[in-house]
Scaffold this motif. Structure first.
Motif, mmCIF file in Angstrom:
data_model
loop_
_atom_site.group_PDB
_atom_site.id
_atom_site.type_symbol
_atom_site.label_atom_id
_atom_site.label_comp_id
_atom_site.label_asym_id
_atom_site.label_seq_id
_atom_site.Cartn_x
_atom_site.Cartn_y
_atom_site.Cartn_z
ATOM 1 N N ALA A 71 -18.223 -33.567 6.437
ATOM 2 C CA ALA A 71 -17.877 -34.235 7.798
ATOM 3 C C ALA A 71 -17.332 -32.967 8.417
ATOM 4 O O ALA A 71 -18.190 -33.463 10.491
ATOM 5 C CB ALA A 71 -16.817 -34.852 7.610
ATOM 6 N N ASP A 72 -17.129 -32.018 8.424
ATOM 7 C CA ASP A 72 -16.562 -30.464 9.195
ATOM 8 C C ASP A 72 -17.839 -29.757 10.270
ATOM 9 O O ASP A 72 -17.885 -29.835 11.294
ATOM 10 C CB ASP A 72 -15.832 -29.700 8.823
ATOM 11 N N ILE A 73 -18.619 -30.028 8.807
ATOM 12 C CA ILE A 73 -20.067 -29.640 9.797
ATOM 13 C C ILE A 73 -20.429 -30.635 10.607
ATOM 14 O O ILE A 73 -21.364 -30.580 11.066
ATOM 15 C CB ILE A 73 -21.060 -29.247 8.370
ATOM 16 N N ASP A 74 -20.777 -32.096 10.524
ATOM 17 C CA ASP A 74 -21.107 -32.632 11.196
ATOM 18 C C ASP A 74 -20.029 -32.851 11.940
ATOM 19 O O ASP A 74 -20.428 -33.822 13.528
ATOM 20 C CB ASP A 74 -20.996 -33.903 10.333
ATOM 21 N N GLY A 75 -19.396 -32.743 12.407
ATOM 22 C CA GLY A 75 -18.341 -32.005 13.792
ATOM 23 C C GLY A 75 -17.328 -33.789 13.685
ATOM 24 O O GLY A 75 -16.670 -33.949 15.222
ATOM 25 N N ALA A 76 -17.366 -34.156 13.241
ATOM 26 C CA ALA A 76 -15.869 -35.878 12.548
ATOM 27 C C ALA A 76 -14.487 -34.354 12.692
ATOM 28 O O ALA A 76 -14.170 -33.693 12.067
ATOM 29 C CB ALA A 76 -16.122 -36.068 11.477
ATOM 30 N N GLY A 77 -14.015 -35.928 13.441
ATOM 31 C CA GLY A 77 -12.805 -35.612 13.745
ATOM 32 C C GLY A 77 -11.556 -35.888 12.701
ATOM 33 O O GLY A 77 -11.878 -36.546 11.413
ATOM 34 N N ALA A 78 -10.356 -35.482 12.939
ATOM 35 C CA ALA A 78 -9.891 -36.200 11.691
ATOM 36 C C ALA A 78 -8.830 -37.639 11.166
ATOM 37 O O ALA A 78 -9.065 -38.084 10.445
ATOM 38 C CB ALA A 78 -8.308 -35.610 11.602
ATOM 39 N N PHE A 79 -9.156 -38.549 12.277
ATOM 40 C CA PHE A 79 -9.012 -39.620 12.227
ATOM 41 C C PHE A 79 -10.381 -40.534 11.456
ATOM 42 O O PHE A 79 -10.206 -41.055 10.958
ATOM 43 C CB PHE A 79 -8.776 -40.263 13.678
ATOM 44 N N SER A 80 -10.957 -39.422 12.055
ATOM 45 C CA SER A 80 -13.412 -40.006 11.589
ATOM 46 C C SER A 80 -13.317 -39.652 10.216
ATOM 47 O O SER A 80 -13.967 -40.612 9.457
ATOM 48 C CB SER A 80 -13.909 -39.631 12.759
ATOM 49 N N LYS A 81 -12.745 -38.496 9.745
ATOM 50 C CA LYS A 81 -12.841 -38.179 8.479
ATOM 51 C C LYS A 81 -11.330 -39.285 7.493
ATOM 52 O O LYS A 81 -11.765 -39.189 6.042
ATOM 53 C CB LYS A 81 -12.402 -36.627 8.359
#
Length: 294
Positions: free
Chosen positions: A190-200
């Motif tokens: 998810a970090d690689i895809d640029g997801a934020g804390a709320f999205s994760k």
């Protein structure tokens, strides 16, 4: 005889025998005894079979009041003790959280405290006098003092507050255990895809914590309807206007204070049926039963 004890076929039965005996003695036998007593009128030295009369007696305003208060108490404890511990567990599981081990220990300590001891402190905290802590805070803020233990509008609040104070740390521990089981690779992806804390949290943490949430919800419903101590420490079963009357308090009053064991058994059986129905509905809605069937 020696071959009997060393038999591989009989060994498993010897190991489970203590559990089977304790289950039969302390669970199954009391359940059947309660079912039988619910159809009887029990007096000292006299037991009379009266059919469904004890269940017919449940159709009274006091039982409806007890059922309503228990349902409201269960709703609010579930509404607080599921989402809040989940969010706190996410923060406490983060490596960036300062002093997280201290917070974990601090939040877990209340469950080690006796309900009676904690309830006595809370009762002093919400005393009727203006010098009680809660009222002194209200007065300092410009509000009028409240008779906390006599006001039906706040009685649920003080019972739920004591429950949340005691059980918050336990539910946090459940969610922390669930968080440890989530693969870290999912968060890395998810970090690689640029997801934020709320999205994760929305797409990874929350869905994968569903089994823990279902378990916590199930035990919270059971604990809510069987609540006795939180009401007892405030009012010792005789609350003004029955504002603290729950189903178990009503059962205790009838069965042990008024020595009406038959009627008390009927209350217990109805409570068992209510909890089974409510939990069956929520397990069906959450999909837990469907998975078991498939």
């Amino acid at each position: 005889m020696k071959k009997l004890f060393y038999s591989q076929k009989l060994a498993p039965y010897f190991f489970v025998l203590p559990f089977i005996l304790s289950f039969l003695l302390f669970f199954l036998y009391p359940v059947f005894s309660t079912i039988l007593m619910s159809f009887q009128k029990i007096l000292p030295g006299e037991v009379t079979f009266i059919g469904f009369k004890n269940y017919q007696r449940l159709l009274n305003p006091q039982f409806y009041t007890a059922l309503s208060i228990s349902a409201r108490y269960t709703f609010w404890t579930c509404a607080i003790l599921i989402p809040l511990p989940m969010i706190l567990a996410v923060f406490l599981d983060s490596k960036n959280m300062p002093g997280r081990n201290l917070f974990r220990a601090t939040l877990f300590v209340p469950i080690l405290t006796s309900t009676i001891v904690a309830g006595t402190i809370f009762r002093l905290f919400f005393g009727e006098m203006d010098t009680a802590f809660a009222n002194s805070v209200l007065i300092s803020l410009g509000f009028e003092s409240i008779k906390w233990l006599r006001d039906k509008n706040v009685m649920i609040f003080i019972m739920v507050l004591l429950c949340c104070w005691r059980w918050m740390g336990v539910n946090i521990l459940y969610y922390l255990s669930g968080l440890q089981a989530i693969p870290k690779e999912l968060y890395e992806a998810a970090d690689i895809d640029g997801a934020g804390a709320f999205s994760k949290f929305r797409h990874i943490t929350f869905p994968l914590l569903k089994p823990v949430t279902i378990y916590v919800l199930t035990i919270s419903i059971y604990a809510g309807f069987r609540m006795f101590e939180e009401s007892y420490v405030y009012w010792t079963t005789r609350s003004p206007g029955n504002i603290g009357l729950t189903i178990v308090v009503y059962l205790y009053r009838k069965a042990f204070q008024e020595n009406d064991m038959g009627f008390g058994s009927a209350i217990g059986m109805v409570l068992l049926v209510i909890v089974l129905i409510v939990n069956t509905i929520q397990l069906t809605l959450t999909g837990a039963l469907k998975k078991e069937v498939s």
